[in-house]
Design an enzyme around this catalytic site. Structure first.
Site, PDB file in Angstrom:
ATOM      1  N   ARG A 122      -6.865  11.858  -5.129  1.00 17.26           N
ATOM      2  CA  ARG A 122      -7.062  10.456  -5.243  1.00 17.26           C
ATOM      3  C   ARG A 122      -8.293  11.718  -5.203  1.00 17.26           C
ATOM      4  O   ARG A 122     -10.011  10.903  -5.748  1.00 17.26           O
ATOM      5  CB  ARG A 122      -7.643  10.219  -3.991  1.00 17.26           C
ATOM      6  CG  ARG A 122      -8.644   9.821  -3.345  1.00 17.26           C
ATOM      7  CD  ARG A 122      -9.615   8.053  -3.828  1.00 17.26           C
ATOM      8  NE  ARG A 122     -10.078   7.985  -2.746  1.00 17.26           N
ATOM      9  CZ  ARG A 122     -11.917   8.682  -2.799  1.00 17.26           C
ATOM     10  NH1 ARG A 122     -11.826   9.084  -3.448  1.00 17.26           N
ATOM     11  NH2 ARG A 122     -12.669   7.995  -2.185  1.00 17.26           N
TER      12      ARG A 122
ATOM     13  N   ASP B  30      -7.432  -2.276  -7.023  1.00 17.28           N
ATOM     14  CA  ASP B  30      -8.256  -3.162  -5.825  1.00 17.28           C
ATOM     15  C   ASP B  30      -8.176  -4.038  -6.412  1.00 17.28           C
ATOM     16  O   ASP B  30      -8.148  -4.640  -7.251  1.00 17.28           O
ATOM     17  CB  ASP B  30      -9.728  -2.575  -6.397  1.00 17.28           C
ATOM     18  CG  ASP B  30     -10.335  -2.345  -4.499  1.00 17.28           C
ATOM     19  OD1 ASP B  30     -10.092  -1.810  -3.270  1.00 17.28           O
ATOM     20  OD2 ASP B  30     -10.800  -3.423  -4.736  1.00 17.28           O
TER      21      ASP B  30
ATOM     22  N   ARG C 161      -3.049   6.459   1.696  1.00 15.45           N
ATOM     23  CA  ARG C 161      -3.849   7.987   2.291  1.00 15.45           C
ATOM     24  C   ARG C 161      -2.489   8.297   3.283  1.00 15.45           C
ATOM     25  O   ARG C 161      -2.743   9.229   3.657  1.00 15.45           O
ATOM     26  CB  ARG C 161      -5.339   7.283   2.628  1.00 15.45           C
ATOM     27  CG  ARG C 161      -6.471   6.499   1.950  1.00 15.45           C
ATOM     28  CD  ARG C 161      -7.514   6.511   2.790  1.00 15.45           C
ATOM     29  NE  ARG C 161      -7.505   5.083   3.048  1.00 15.45           N
ATOM     30  CZ  ARG C 161      -7.881   4.719   4.397  1.00 15.45           C
ATOM     31  NH1 ARG C 161      -9.313   4.937   4.865  1.00 15.45           N
ATOM     32  NH2 ARG C 161      -7.077   3.347   4.866  1.00 15.45           N
TER      33      ARG C 161
ATOM     34  N   ARG D  64       0.884  -1.073  -0.238  1.00 16.93           N
ATOM     35  CA  ARG D  64      -0.043   0.102  -0.121  1.00 16.93           C
ATOM     36  C   ARG D  64       0.720   0.701   0.031  1.00 16.93           C
ATOM     37  O   ARG D  64       0.126   2.411   0.783  1.00 16.93           O
ATOM     38  CB  ARG D  64      -1.179   0.132   0.592  1.00 16.93           C
ATOM     39  CG  ARG D  64      -2.460  -0.011   0.482  1.00 16.93           C
ATOM     40  CD  ARG D  64      -3.285   0.033   2.222  1.00 16.93           C
ATOM     41  NE  ARG D  64      -4.049  -1.742   2.192  1.00 16.93           N
ATOM     42  CZ  ARG D  64      -3.743  -1.460   3.820  1.00 16.93           C
ATOM     43  NH1 ARG D  64      -4.459  -0.668   4.900  1.00 16.93           N
ATOM     44  NH2 ARG D  64      -4.548  -2.740   3.582  1.00 16.93           N
TER      45      ARG D  64
ATOM     46  N   TYR E 228     -15.473 -12.040  -0.133  1.00 19.37           N
ATOM     47  CA  TYR E 228     -16.092 -10.535  -0.580  1.00 19.37           C
ATOM     48  C   TYR E 228     -17.857 -10.569  -1.192  1.00 19.37           C
ATOM     49  O   TYR E 228     -18.541  -9.862  -0.688  1.00 19.37           O
ATOM     50  CB  TYR E 228     -15.526  -9.337  -0.705  1.00 19.37           C
ATOM     51  CG  TYR E 228     -14.222  -9.036  -0.431  1.00 19.37           C
ATOM     52  CD1 TYR E 228     -14.322  -8.082   0.745  1.00 19.37           C
ATOM     53  CD2 TYR E 228     -13.161  -9.543  -0.170  1.00 19.37           C
ATOM     54  CE1 TYR E 228     -13.300  -7.665   1.599  1.00 19.37           C
ATOM     55  CE2 TYR E 228     -12.465  -9.002   0.570  1.00 19.37           C
ATOM     56  CZ  TYR E 228     -12.452  -8.018   1.558  1.00 19.37           C
ATOM     57  OH  TYR E 228     -11.218  -7.728   2.310  1.00 19.37           O
TER      58      TYR E 228
END
Lengths: 353, 353
Positions: free
Chosen positions: B39, B76, B30, B26, B153
């Site tokens: 973003r 993703d 963020r 990652r 998921y």
């Protein structure tokens, strides 16, 4: 008062039994309609914990339905931080929270050492009352959260996925972390000894978040304090051994170290087979577990097959207590738990011949 | 186009290197203000993923700040179920969701086999564009979620703590579960091969929720399908080996089985020491990891000490790629990541003498 069913206590000490005893983590819980009813009548979750008659009632409810070999006192793992002044409360669907989480070194230094017989008298009263009501039917288990697990909730202020603040504490200010964990270990020791003196006949320490730590940090910040507690417990009461179970979820790489703490048994989650766990701990400790809780969402044929697999994985011999690998979930049909317990009763004698 | 820095590819094949390569799961994320800016300009998270110029931009951002030895394409793990018709979206603070989760056997049977070169052209375009922009500076990693992780998921409809529905599926209707996982394995194989043909120079499969399975179920429902994918991948491209990394979080009891899949390297989370992991897998595979992400919240002295401990735990020799044991968290100061990377550059040559 004679203990009529001592299978749990015997199995935890790896003594011979003619079938495998079974109890279920969170057996007094939301999957039972009678629990939900008592819970609704009680007010808040904390009201339920803090009213000995109601805590006793929900402790006994699963024993009325199922042929369980143990009761476990209904309480919460976070009672200690609550009476240290952090004030525990619950938000529906979001788990536990503290009104006064730890935010500074000062917060750690000023944490009191509560007199647990006074501040947690409601737990002791619930244990004494439940022992009277059980009347020797099965043993009663007392419990606490581990110091590390308590610390994560106290520092994060509630549940967490990353435990960032608690980990920052142990890496950045290890001495302060040890001060917190040492205080918690002392109070947990007092608390569990008080439970034993009130009538708890076995003890389980829940290290729910041990698996969040690195293997090195785990030894220093979680295992060490559980070992300290084990050493400080009154291990005999009413002329009988009081076995101690450590359940450190997600810590299968640490089974050998856990077995060396002096405890009697290890709780095992479902991510390792009992066969492998047993080969690693040898004769040092008994093992408790480890069916995947979600098996209880399948049908009875599957449940029976998986019970047999679990018994078979442990294999012949003594020292197995049947349980799930974690708590039962609220979506389980109680009839399915009955099927599990019946399967243990029916199939396990073959492993004790 | 010459690859100027092939340390990652060499280390993943356990070939000699003069320092330990480092990248960070990652790393485009963020914690970086420039990421947050791009973003915000992009619109939704999916808009960012689906616009090759923007995905390329955020892929390159961490490489402008830090001396990283690899880029990983920004995307993703759930793109495959999205183009199978489940429609992925994100709720702030709650993670991924599907508009059309799997609710029945019929939903599994009717799942299409998408043409990934068409339906996921945006990923291929982003990879090709990023390769051009990288101009051989470092290799570019492609990735996908594992079939089991994707299935959780798809069946739960989003994130889960207990994975009850997916586990119910594998225990109650194993053939149906295998049908779903088989379809996913085929599509993931196509997807990763398309990424390789578009320019991905190494592949990582993220089995984020492998640790939710019992050890037996893990082999049958997760590992088997990763092994199938590994067997189906194009392992050489542009005249160079394309190494494959399997990262199965919380599955340290399965390292030997993972090493036997034919992959080149294993991602290792922080709950096992690299020393133990290495002793268990021997010379079969390289290891990638495994610093606790929360170390990045501590100061630089602590970061440096823990980097050294991690290098030291792996020890002398080849086959180590430095990384965290899981993704970097949004609360990290980028300067602390710079300190980590500098420490790897400075300290790791001593382990390759």
């Amino acid at each position: 008062m004679e203990l009529k069913n001592d299978l749990l206590l015997r199995a935890l000490q790896r003594q011979p039994v003619d079938r495998t005893p079974v109890w279920i983590m969170r057996q007094a819980g939301r999957y039972l309609p009678e629990y939900l009813k008592t819970r609704a009548e009680a007010g808040t979750f904390m009201d339920l914990c803090q009213t000995p008659e109601l805590a006793c009632e929900v402790t006994l409810q699963p024993l009325r339905r199922f042929s369980l070999d143990a009761a476990i006192i209904f309480s919460d793992i976070l009672t200690i931080p609550d009476v240290m002044g952090l004030k525990l409360y619950f938000i529906a669907g979001e788990g536990p929270r503290f009104e006064n989480p730890i935010r500074s070194a000062e917060d750690i230094k000023k944490l009191p050492s509560p007199d647990v017989n006074e501040s947690l008298a409601y737990v002791m009263d619930a244990i004494a009352l439940t022992r009277r009501e059980l009347n020797g039917k099965v043993p009663l288990i007392g419990f606490s959260g581990s110091p590390w697990t308590l610390a994560t909730y106290m520092v994060e202020g509630g549940s967490s996925r990353t435990f960032s603040q608690t980990k920052k504490l142990i890496y950045q200010e290890p001495r302060l972390a040890h001060e917190l964990l040492g205080k918690l270990a002392n109070t947990v020791t007092d608390y569990l000894n008080a439970q034993i003196e009130s009538g708890a006949q076995a003890i389980q320490i829940f290290d729910t978040w041990g698996g969040a730590l690195s293997s090195k940090a785990y030894l220093e910040f979680s295992l060490r304090y559980m070992a300290q507690i084990v050493s400080g417990l009154k291990r005999e009461n009413e002329g009988r051994k009081v076995p101690v179970i450590l359940f450190s979820k997600g810590c299968n790489t640490q089974l050998e170290a856990l077995a060396d703490t002096g405890c009697d048994a290890l709780g095992v989650d479902w991510t390792i087979s009992l066969a492998e766990a047993r080969s690693r701990v040898g004769d040092k400790v008994a093992l408790q577990g480890n069916l995947v809780p979600a098996i209880l969402l399948a049908d009875r044929k599957v449940i029976r097959r998986e019970v047999n697999d679990t018994l078979n994985s442990f294999g012949q011999g003594n020292g197995h207590v049947f349980n799930l690998g974690h708590g039962i979930t609220p979506d389980v049909d109680p009839e399915n738990l009955a099927a599990l317990i019946n399967a243990v009763w029916e199939l396990s004698p073959g492993f004790h011949s």
